[in-house]
Design an enzyme around this catalytic site. Structure first.
Site, PDB file in Angstrom:
ATOM      1  N   CYS A 107      13.833  11.414   6.263  1.00  0.00           N
ATOM      2  CA  CYS A 107      13.831  10.913   7.642  1.00  0.00           C
ATOM      3  C   CYS A 107      15.213  10.949   8.279  1.00  0.00           C
ATOM      4  CB  CYS A 107      13.287   9.488   7.663  1.00  0.00           C
ATOM      5  SG  CYS A 107      14.129   8.416   6.496  1.00  0.00           S
TER       6      CYS A 107
ATOM      7  N   GLU B  55      10.536  16.142  14.958  1.00  0.00           N
ATOM      8  CA  GLU B  55      10.827  16.072  13.532  1.00  0.00           C
ATOM      9  C   GLU B  55       9.941  17.086  12.812  1.00  0.00           C
ATOM     10  OE1 GLU B  55       9.414  12.589  11.328  1.00  0.00           O
ATOM     11  OE2 GLU B  55      11.441  12.390  10.541  1.00  0.00           O
TER      12      GLU B  55
ATOM     13  N   GLU C  87      10.304   1.591  10.154  1.00  0.00           N
ATOM     14  CA  GLU C  87      11.288   2.622   9.786  1.00  0.00           C
ATOM     15  C   GLU C  87      10.607   3.955  10.035  1.00  0.00           C
ATOM     16  OE1 GLU C  87      14.367   2.057   8.840  1.00  0.00           O
ATOM     17  OE2 GLU C  87      14.219  -0.108   8.616  1.00  0.00           O
TER      18      GLU C  87
ATOM     19  N   GLU D 165      -6.116   4.554   6.990  1.00  0.00           N
ATOM     20  CA  GLU D 165      -7.171   4.120   7.928  1.00  0.00           C
ATOM     21  C   GLU D 165      -7.816   2.818   7.457  1.00  0.00           C
ATOM     22  OE1 GLU D 165      -6.826   7.244   6.770  1.00  0.00           O
ATOM     23  OE2 GLU D 165      -6.022   8.015   8.656  1.00  0.00           O
TER      24      GLU D 165
ATOM     25  N   GLY E 289      -4.068   0.512   5.184  1.00  0.00           N
ATOM     26  CA  GLY E 289      -2.918   0.385   6.097  1.00  0.00           C
ATOM     27  C   GLY E 289      -3.317  -0.351   7.370  1.00  0.00           C
TER      28      GLY E 289
ATOM     29  N   LYS F  21       0.868  -1.184   0.000  1.00  0.00           N
ATOM     30  CA  LYS F  21       0.000   0.000   0.000  1.00  0.00           C
ATOM     31  C   LYS F  21       0.901   1.229   0.000  1.00  0.00           C
ATOM     32  CE  LYS F  21      -1.575   3.007   2.837  1.00  0.00           C
ATOM     33  NZ  LYS F  21      -1.676   4.209   1.991  1.00  0.00           N
TER      34      LYS F  21
HETATM   35  P1  NAD Z   1       2.482   8.481   7.876  1.00  0.00           P
HETATM   36  O1  NAD Z   1       2.820   7.689   9.076  1.00  0.00           O
HETATM   37  O2  NAD Z   1       1.422   9.491   7.971  1.00  0.00           O
HETATM   38  O3  NAD Z   1       2.082   7.529   6.673  1.00  0.00           O
HETATM   39  C1  NAD Z   1       2.898   6.473   6.221  1.00  0.00           C
HETATM   40  C2  NAD Z   1       2.032   5.426   5.551  1.00  0.00           C
HETATM   41  O4  NAD Z   1       1.177   4.866   6.542  1.00  0.00           O
HETATM   42  C3  NAD Z   1       1.128   5.971   4.450  1.00  0.00           C
HETATM   43  O5  NAD Z   1       1.020   5.009   3.424  1.00  0.00           O
HETATM   44  C4  NAD Z   1      -0.213   6.118   5.172  1.00  0.00           C
HETATM   45  O6  NAD Z   1      -1.331   6.038   4.300  1.00  0.00           O
HETATM   46  C5  NAD Z   1      -0.167   4.916   6.104  1.00  0.00           C
HETATM   47  N1  NAD Z   1      -1.047   5.019   7.282  1.00  0.00           N
HETATM   48  C6  NAD Z   1      -1.647   6.124   7.803  1.00  0.00           C
HETATM   49  N2  NAD Z   1      -2.413   5.778   8.855  1.00  0.00           N
HETATM   50  C7  NAD Z   1      -2.287   4.439   9.018  1.00  0.00           C
HETATM   51  C8  NAD Z   1      -2.820   3.498   9.946  1.00  0.00           C
HETATM   52  N3  NAD Z   1      -3.646   3.874  10.904  1.00  0.00           N
HETATM   53  N4  NAD Z   1      -2.438   2.214   9.831  1.00  0.00           N
HETATM   54  C9  NAD Z   1      -1.573   1.814   8.882  1.00  0.00           C
HETATM   55  N5  NAD Z   1      -1.067   2.654   7.949  1.00  0.00           N
HETATM   56  C10 NAD Z   1      -1.407   3.957   8.027  1.00  0.00           C
HETATM   57  O7  NAD Z   1       3.861   9.136   7.408  1.00  0.00           O
HETATM   58  P2  NAD Z   1       4.104  10.087   6.184  1.00  0.00           P
HETATM   59  O8  NAD Z   1       3.647  11.449   6.568  1.00  0.00           O
HETATM   60  O9  NAD Z   1       3.590   9.489   4.914  1.00  0.00           O
HETATM   61  O10 NAD Z   1       5.699  10.046   6.067  1.00  0.00           O
HETATM   62  C11 NAD Z   1       6.520  10.833   6.807  1.00  0.00           C
HETATM   63  C12 NAD Z   1       7.119  10.072   7.973  1.00  0.00           C
HETATM   64  O11 NAD Z   1       7.805   8.921   7.499  1.00  0.00           O
HETATM   65  C13 NAD Z   1       8.173  10.873   8.712  1.00  0.00           C
HETATM   66  O12 NAD Z   1       8.007  10.713  10.106  1.00  0.00           O
HETATM   67  C14 NAD Z   1       9.481  10.238   8.267  1.00  0.00           C
HETATM   68  O13 NAD Z   1      10.542  10.397   9.168  1.00  0.00           O
HETATM   69  C15 NAD Z   1       9.090   8.823   8.103  1.00  0.00           C
HETATM   70  N6  NAD Z   1      10.032   8.147   7.220  1.00  0.00           N
HETATM   71  C16 NAD Z   1      10.913   7.248   7.757  1.00  0.00           C
HETATM   72  C17 NAD Z   1      11.851   6.611   6.953  1.00  0.00           C
HETATM   73  C18 NAD Z   1      12.819   5.617   7.507  1.00  0.00           C
HETATM   74  O14 NAD Z   1      13.367   4.850   6.731  1.00  0.00           O
HETATM   75  N7  NAD Z   1      13.051   5.573   8.802  1.00  0.00           N
HETATM   76  C19 NAD Z   1      11.882   6.900   5.584  1.00  0.00           C
HETATM   77  C20 NAD Z   1      10.985   7.817   5.077  1.00  0.00           C
HETATM   78  C21 NAD Z   1      10.054   8.436   5.900  1.00  0.00           C
END
Ligand code: NAD
Length: 474
Positions: A279, A378, A245, A204, A207, A170
């Protein structure tokens, strides 16, 4: 305008069982650049069923077959280079050069590296009284964020394929088209039916559905810490393993003997590349108190080398991904001002001359103390905090004084001090000076930056179970 209202399930593009759609916005123009379907739980169930049915044969493919498959994917990926660059520039707002040198390139390298790493993985090891066999972990659910559309999806998929694990992906709804291109590539090279499935949709619904699905054995999630905790909680219901991650607030420790101009250029590149939506970016610059003015001056001098503007017009810094992200960054800049940090460049509002698009001003705060919100949380935008230190031990203490531990950076000359800092920062990846990328090196976080490792052989291991067999006939 791109349009794909289907999901990729069991080797074909199928209609969504729901009728909700989502407009993907180009952040440079604020206009729709494409449309996808928001999948339903029923769509997800079909995808999981396809992966489950693919498991018995996909997990038994030979190492050689999987190496060949990964090499074919890398070749097919490279053939679509121009389109990947185009798509990521439109869906993410990444400047053309960043789309090419960072996004396109990272996706390619993960497939090529997984093929290489797989060559050296032994799936059966005789350990005297017992034999250890490494086997596919099973159906793997992959959830990715918007900030690296090809990197995040590719490292997960490449590792899963190398291990013989079928997947359901997803992607983030804000940047789905690079992942849709990956599905087209897997279809073209003949990835077995059901080994790869893509369901578009919201966090929601899809995921949440992945993290709680009883027929999914393992979840690899990249995203924010808050959602990561929820994924882990859901997964605990069916005792599935998770790789998380998550976010970061990484320090860059500038040593006393560093060339301040070089260090400043390196520091600014962290908040400028991908508009600071990285990130692992360094966002806290720890500078010797004696060098504070020199470093600040150097930062102001190099800042114009990173112009902000339309991603198709040769700029280095594009827009933030969305209005929501723009609002978040603005509120952190306001917070920094309210907390009493000293703003020496940037600030709130649109950069001069830009009226449309989610552009933010590269913003530099100095006189930041490490307990301020802007030093602890962050921000995910082009915002730098400069913090001073007195001794190297003090710098290390500040560097580690944060809930995250994704990355750390050290810039300077003295080898002993470089080694001391590199080994004392509690983070999963440390870069000394301008060390170049290595796709075989593991990537992942300490502390609240996550659990598990991606990239290369460590990434593949995440998708493997270890079985001990006693009395195995030789
Ligand atoms: P997010 O957590 O809002 O979303 C990430 C993914 O999770 C999306 O596909 C989203 O649709 C899904 N999601 C949202 N709610 C969910 C739920 N309740 N259950 C399961 N999945 C759900 O993050 P974002 O805003 O898309 O990305 C930014 C964040 O990602 C930052 O905190 C960044 O640091 C982190 N990030 C980490 C890495 C790493 O490798 N450590 C790499 C890139 C980004």
């Amino acid at each position: 305008m791109r349009k794909n209202l289907k999901h990729y399930i069991n080797g074909e593009w199928v209609e969504s069982t729901g009728n909700e759609t989502y407009n993907v916005i180009n952040p440079a123009t604020e206009e729709p650049m494409g449309q996808i379907s928001l999948g339903t739980k029923e769509d997800l169930d079909k995808a999981v069923q396809a992966a489950k049915e693919a498991f018995p044969s996909f997990s038994q493919t030979s190492k050689e077959e999987r190496i060949e498959m990964l090499e074919n994917i890398a070749e097919a990926y490279a053939r679509r280079k121009d389109e990947f660059i185009d798509v990521m520039t439109d869906e993410l707002g990444a400047p053309l050069k960043i789309s090419e040198k960072v996004h396109y390139s990272m996706g390619y390298n993960h497939f090529a590296q997984a093929a290489e790493s797989l060559k050296n993985i032994e799936f059966m090891e005789d350990r005297g009284n017992h034999t250890v066999v490494k086997e596919s972990v099973g159906v793997s659910g992959l959830i990715t964020p918007w900030n690296f559309p090809t990197n995040q999806a590719s490292t997960k998929i490449a590792s899963a394929f190398a291990a013989g694990s079928p997947v359901v992906l997803k992607p983030a709804e804000m940047t789905p088209f690079a992942a849709i291109m990956l599905a087209e590539i897997f279809d073209e090279v003949g990835v077995p039916k059901g080994a790869f499935n893509l369901v578009n949709g919201t966090g929601e619904t899809i995921g949440d559905g992945i993290s709680s699905h009883p027929d999914i054995d393992f979840v690899s999630f990249t995203g924010s810490a808050g959602v990561g905790a929820k994924v882990m909680q859901n997964a605990s219901e069916t005792i599935k393993n998770v790789a998380l991650e998550l976010g970061g607030k990484s320090p860059l420790i500038v040593l006393e003997d560093a060339d301040m101009k070089d260090a400043a250029r390196n520091a600014v590149s962290h908040i400028a590349t991908n508009t600071g939506q990285v990130c692992s970016a360094a966002t806290r610059m720890l500078v010797p108190a004696s060098k504070k003015e020199e470093f600040e001056q150097a930062v102001l001098e190099v800042l114009p080398e990173f112009p902000v503007g339309h991603p198709r017009e040769g700029n280095y810094v594009g827009p933030l991904v969305s209005k929501k992200q723009w609002d978040t960054v603005q509120s952190y800049i306001e917070k920094g001002i309210d907390e009493g940090a000293n703003l020496i460049a940037g600030g709130t509002g649109l950069p001069e001359g830009l009226e449309k698009g989610y552009y933010a001003k590269p913003t530099i705060f100095t006189d930041v103390s490490n307990d301020m919100v802007i030093a602890q949380e962050e921000i995910f935008g082009p915002v730098m905090s400069i913090i001073t230190y007195d001794t190297i031990d003090h710098a290390i203490e500040i560097g580690n004084d944060v809930v995250y531990g994704l990355a750390g950076y050290v810039y300077g000359k003295d080898p002993e001090t470089l080694k001391k800092v590199a080994t004392s920062i509690r983070a999963g990846r440390i870069k000394v000076n301008d060390a170049s990328h290595d796709f075989a090196a593991p990537f992942g976080g300490y502390k609240q930056s996550g659990i598990g490792r991606e990239w290369g052989d460590y990434g593949i291991e995440e998708y493997l179970e270890k079985k001990a067999i006693l009395g195995f006939p030789s």
